[in-house]
Design a protein around this motif. Sequence first.
Motif, PDB file in Angstrom:
ATOM      1  N   ARG A 542       0.795  -1.232   0.000  1.00  0.00           N
ATOM      2  CA  ARG A 542       0.000   0.000   0.000  1.00  0.00           C
ATOM      3  C   ARG A 542       0.824   1.277   0.000  1.00  0.00           C
ATOM      4  O   ARG A 542       0.272   2.359   0.063  1.00  0.00           O
ATOM      5  CB  ARG A 542      -0.933   0.000   1.217  1.00  0.00           C
ATOM      6  N   ARG A 545       1.328   2.277   5.697  1.00  0.00           N
ATOM      7  CA  ARG A 545       0.219   1.827   6.539  1.00  0.00           C
ATOM      8  C   ARG A 545       0.439   2.395   7.936  1.00  0.00           C
ATOM      9  O   ARG A 545       1.582   2.571   8.381  1.00  0.00           O
ATOM     10  CB  ARG A 545       0.119   0.301   6.589  1.00  0.00           C
ATOM     11  N   ARG A 572     -11.474   1.389  12.559  1.00  0.00           N
ATOM     12  CA  ARG A 572     -12.299   0.784  11.519  1.00  0.00           C
ATOM     13  C   ARG A 572     -13.689   1.412  11.489  1.00  0.00           C
ATOM     14  O   ARG A 572     -14.256   1.691  10.427  1.00  0.00           O
ATOM     15  CB  ARG A 572     -12.402  -0.721  11.754  1.00  0.00           C
ATOM     16  N   CYS A 580      -6.390   0.509   6.982  1.00  0.00           N
ATOM     17  CA  CYS A 580      -5.481  -0.625   7.182  1.00  0.00           C
ATOM     18  C   CYS A 580      -4.702  -0.482   8.498  1.00  0.00           C
ATOM     19  O   CYS A 580      -3.506  -0.708   8.571  1.00  0.00           O
ATOM     20  CB  CYS A 580      -4.525  -0.775   6.001  1.00  0.00           C
ATOM     21  N   ARG A 582      -3.805  -1.889  11.923  1.00  0.00           N
ATOM     22  CA  ARG A 582      -3.894  -3.224  12.511  1.00  0.00           C
ATOM     23  C   ARG A 582      -2.952  -3.462  13.674  1.00  0.00           C
ATOM     24  O   ARG A 582      -3.058  -4.500  14.321  1.00  0.00           O
ATOM     25  CB  ARG A 582      -3.590  -4.268  11.430  1.00  0.00           C
ATOM     26  N   ASP A 645       1.590  -8.704   8.418  1.00  0.00           N
ATOM     27  CA  ASP A 645       0.379  -7.970   8.066  1.00  0.00           C
ATOM     28  C   ASP A 645       0.323  -7.574   6.596  1.00  0.00           C
ATOM     29  O   ASP A 645      -0.524  -6.794   6.187  1.00  0.00           O
ATOM     30  CB  ASP A 645       0.265  -6.694   8.922  1.00  0.00           C
ATOM     31  N   ALA A 649      -6.402  -5.692   3.109  1.00  0.00           N
ATOM     32  CA  ALA A 649      -7.388  -5.412   4.142  1.00  0.00           C
ATOM     33  C   ALA A 649      -8.748  -5.915   3.693  1.00  0.00           C
ATOM     34  O   ALA A 649      -9.070  -5.895   2.510  1.00  0.00           O
ATOM     35  CB  ALA A 649      -7.464  -3.902   4.396  1.00  0.00           C
TER      36      ALA A 649
END
Length: 652
Positions: A542, A545, A572, A580, A582, A645, A649
Amino acid sequence: MKPAPASTYAAAHAASLANPAGFWAEQAQAIQWDTQPMQPLAFEKGLYRWFKGGRLNTCYLCLDYHVANGRAEQVALIQDSPVTNTVRRFTYRELLDLTARFAGGLRDLGVSHGDRVIIYMPNVPEAVVAMLACARLGAVHSVVFGGFAPHELAVRINDAQPKVIISASGGIEIDKIIPYKPLVDAAIEQASHKPAHVVVLQRDALAQRVHAHMQPGRDVDYQALLRAEPAACVPVAATDPLYILYTSGTTGKPKGVVRDNGGHAVALRYSMSAIYGVQPGETFWAASDIGWAVGHSYIVYGPLLHGCSSVLYEGKPVRTPDAGAFWRVIQEHGVSVLFTAPTAIRAIKKEDPEGLLRKHYNLGSLRHLFLAGERCDPATYEWAGAHLGVPVVDHWWQTESGWPMLATMVGLADMPAPRAGSAGHPVPGYDVQILDEAGQPVPAGTTGLVAVHLPLPPGCLPTLWHDDERFRQSYLSTFPGYYLSGDGGYQDAEGYLYIMGRVDDVINVAGHRLSTGEMEELLAAHSAVAECAVLGIACELRGQRPVGLVVLKDGQTIGEAQLETELVQRIREKIGAVACFRQVLVVKRLPKTRSGKILRKTMRQLADGEAFSTPSTIDDPAILDEIKAAMAQRGMGRAFEQTADLVPAPSA
């Protein structure tokens, strides 16, 4: 001197933009000039200058004027030093006497109008005297935060080329003493420029533990200078520099922010009543250090220009001796307005989350709490308001501006009320706009680049020390006609402005531009979190993140896994799976500058495996080692071969 006429906020701001020269010419009547300015606003060589032709002396306005006009026996400066168990009070007459004699001592060392003097001292009254004495002579002072490493001090010595350095035997950081003189000696040895003299304050409170070694012929005892014949004030041009204050630069070479005499005096005098709502004779406390812009503007010059009593605090918000330290100072000295950084309130909140210590003190004198220095999250804002019972005002400014650009101006009528998360509205003189990357205004609610349409008002930097071109390139070249602040933010439909942090705190997650500041607000609202930082670290899928680092409030027992689950869910729900987000890492503390700013960029570089230099302003370099170990244990960041990770997502 006559005060500026009362005004509504809307009228004052509109007038300041419609006719800047006229508006500030009117405010300039609130200070006494040796020679009235001929031209309120001039444009020379592509740069603006305020009050051309005017002559004045800033030290006279801070001290002599008040002694001559009925404030001689009023307290001007209160030293409160819990680390040395010292409280001293100086009347305007006493502070004038010390300053005039110390200025005489500097004069006898050869310091005169235009010479530079570096001040490398702790938060002690002798440092304030040194600053005012330089102003009295028309010399240019440059305060360097006490304890800076020799290399950083040497860089500033080479740039400012001071005739004299003024220092002390040492400073105190809660439980340790930092000897200053060996650092000064090492810096001079490294520097190509050699000052003629080093003036050293041998601190009585530290006499049993540290004593400065004096070099014959060069070094002079601070007290010896006080035996000189008093020096008179030297009138200087309004456009002459009062001081240089160095701030970090992207090239590694610090930028010497210049503050002129005339615009500075006018702006700060105006700000004390219009922004902070204090009256002459009241007590104002900026809980900062004289090494920072806040200390220059609102420990020393602003309160004294306005005829207030100013508190000079040598201590911390916690552990000197406890999280009730600020409340004791407010009660003991009758503080009307407190100005501090959000990080100080978060430190108090962490150690006393229920505000129990506040109940031990009578804070009846306090009218407002002002916060600045970094973005204030709503959780901290609301905690402070609930426990102090006074309006909390978040406001925004920079070393470069020297005084607030956004605020809720409690001294003006019909000002919109403060709002959690917002730094308020533009201060008169500032035409603040939110621009896109093409330099065009963006719609309400859209995040963009915070810029100020020129001219900047009085009090702002007119240039950088001996470097007009770097000034233009650093601040004026991106969008012609605008000063670029380097911060990102947005304006809502009601005109409130929100500063979300430095532009490099906006991250790009799979093409989505997201604010780490917004995520930090969500994390900070959790009942277990004392303070936090969100970093945008490198991600192969991405681009970037976000990950969170949090410090828990004292007494919290929540498990790290449970906390991570709850915080991930918050992001979220409020921002979406597109963020994304986490990973959450619980740490004991966050790396900060000595002024309280969290070193987010440095932590991101650490996670990404990028080369970086430990910032000279860091409070405790050992914290970076702690963060590195914690990141490595969780595999957080490319530097630690994190792969767990790197999966798409789930859809929102």
